[in-house]
Write an enzyme that holds these catalytic residues in place. Structure first.
Site, PDB file in Angstrom:
ATOM      1  N   GLY A  50     -14.564  37.952 -13.363  1.00 37.61           N
ATOM      2  CA  GLY A  50     -14.116  38.225 -11.998  1.00 37.61           C
ATOM      3  C   GLY A  50     -12.661  37.872 -11.836  1.00 37.61           C
ATOM      4  O   GLY A  50     -12.034  37.372 -12.775  1.00 37.61           O
ATOM      5  N   GLU A  66     -12.155  44.093 -13.142  1.00 41.00           N
ATOM      6  CA  GLU A  66     -12.152  42.774 -13.770  1.00 41.00           C
ATOM      7  C   GLU A  66     -13.179  42.696 -14.896  1.00 41.00           C
ATOM      8  O   GLU A  66     -12.927  42.111 -15.943  1.00 41.00           O
ATOM      9  CB  GLU A  66     -12.435  41.684 -12.728  1.00 41.00           C
ATOM     10  N   GLU A  70     -11.947  41.934 -18.637  1.00 43.24           N
ATOM     11  CA  GLU A  70     -12.291  40.647 -19.237  1.00 43.24           C
ATOM     12  C   GLU A  70     -13.352  40.756 -20.319  1.00 43.24           C
ATOM     13  O   GLU A  70     -13.443  39.881 -21.183  1.00 43.24           O
ATOM     14  CB  GLU A  70     -12.770  39.672 -18.162  1.00 43.24           C
ATOM     15  N   PRO A  87     -15.334  26.401   2.079  1.00 47.43           N
ATOM     16  CA  PRO A  87     -14.039  25.774   1.799  1.00 47.43           C
ATOM     17  C   PRO A  87     -14.215  24.777   0.659  1.00 47.43           C
ATOM     18  O   PRO A  87     -15.219  24.087   0.584  1.00 47.43           O
ATOM     19  CB  PRO A  87     -13.706  25.048   3.108  1.00 47.43           C
ATOM     20  N   GLU A 119     -13.287  33.941 -24.771  1.00 49.07           N
ATOM     21  CA  GLU A 119     -14.494  34.373 -25.460  1.00 49.07           C
ATOM     22  C   GLU A 119     -15.389  35.061 -24.458  1.00 49.07           C
ATOM     23  O   GLU A 119     -15.337  34.754 -23.268  1.00 49.07           O
ATOM     24  CB  GLU A 119     -15.286  33.166 -25.964  1.00 49.07           C
TER      25      GLU A 119
END
Lengths: 226, 226
Positions: A50, A66, A70, A87, A119
DNA sequence: TCAAAAGTGTTTGCTATACACCCATGA
DNA sequence: TCATGGGTGTATAGCAAACACTTTTGA
């Protein structure tokens, strides 16, 4: 050369990311795609693929981008899961993450490491390593959603390759549900859905009777049943 | 005195808002709580209550706060619906909105206008005015989710006041489903859920036999059934 | 010929639906 | 006494679950 803050607002803005829980079935086990982080925070920890949403990028496009960057994984069935925004869930700044989950055929995986991830690896849902951020929480959420959807949708078909046997399909369901199913009832139910059709071919696989192969009538489509 | 941009970032950040679709039943119709906007964009248009997430505020807390500030409505059953983030959905800047939906008892409404909203009003789902942003889309989403959840959860109980009769409950279900239900089957199913109990009291309401009143055994709790 | 998975129907219990009449009250 | 909604049970059909043996193949 270091970057100077260049984007200014009257009110503070949170950052927004997407994270993706990718499921597959490998060796009759449900597994999840993880990356090992190359940078802080949680450097060296395993995490979900992500990253940050580009300012003109759709949320789902971000998740797919993403994921591809990735892990090299493409062409998955993607669905929005939930938005996590407590938060403090990211130590750097306020980060709100829109989580997606995805299902993919185990034969379609083209994994590779990339600049962002040291990895890439699959882990069984039942044996996950310690995870960065609130990713373990996200996975729990995604897993519950997936098993709930099994009961009232055709989502499990997204795990299947081009052609498959009913025995293979049953083993996928059994891996997902964690229990054995009655063969006759299973086949009756699947055929009643009218979502698969015989290819006419047979699959020879060991010293026993060969199995008819089937294909999806409408691959990619996930239907709500009942 | 005008505000100067004071919050700066290396990368551009979207703004994040929450919006809330509040449902109630009034006069056997399903209605939604709307506000009329006092400021641009869409000044004068009807919109869902909602607003920007404070930088240290939880998403759900934001939804509840905006709802209370703009409409005075409190103490509702709230659930996250979906996150809408298409670029361009807000003409000012990139805004990602985490949508919630809420159910409330029609007898609990304490509506008031506020500084953010010129007017507050209920509209029947079947007769909505033109809406700001993608709020009509959000409402469609929320309505589908609500009716889907009717079938497999006890969510409809959230519409009911402290005590109610089974006839009143049935009228709520009928308003939600848009069709009449068989009285005997309805009562059988509701009682089988074991979520309501008789108060022992009766309600006299017109020139006919008085009805037994019931209360929820566990108010606030929404269960998945089946 | 043996081991191993493929393939095939029927019975049974449960759940959802359809359906009609008497009751208590206020006008 | 009439109109109105409250309150109740049973019969039936459709669906889900339990259950065992024959077929085909490769070793």
């Amino acid at each position: 050369m270091s970057l100077q803050p260049a984007y200014c607002y009257v009110y503070p803005h949170p950052a927004v990311t997407t994270d993706v829980v990718v499921f597959t079935i490998r060796g009759q086990r449900l597994e999840i795609l993880m990356i090992r982080r190359r940078s802080e925070p949680f450097r060296g920890s395993w995490a979900l693929p992500g990253g940050f949403v580009d300012i003109d990028e759709d949320l789902e496009a971000c998740a797919l981008r993403e994921l591809a960057e990735e892990t090299g994984v493409r062409g998955v069935y993607l669905e929005q899961l939930y938005t996590f925004g407590a938060p403090g869930r990211d130590p750097r700044e306020r980060v709100i993450s829109v989580a997606y989950y995805a299902l993919t055929r185990s034969d379609r995986l083209q994994m590779r490491a990339s600049s962002d991830a040291a990895e890439v690896a699959w882990f069984p849902v039942s044996a996950l390593p310690p995870l960065a951020f609130d990713h373990a929480h996200m996975i729990g959420f995604a897993h519950r959603r997936l098993t709930a959807k099994l009961d009232y949708s055709t989502i499990a078909f997204q795990f299947m390759p081009e052609t498959f046997t009913l025995g293979e399909l049953q083993r996928v369901y059994e891996a997902l549900l964690g229990e054995g199913l009655d063969k006759r009832n299973f086949r009756k139910r699947i055929l009643a859905l009218d979502r698969v059709e015989p290819t006419g071919g047979l699959r020879r696989n060991g010293s026993h009777r060969p199995a008819r192969t089937y294909r999806l009538k409408d691959p990619g489509r996930v239907e709500i049943i009942r």
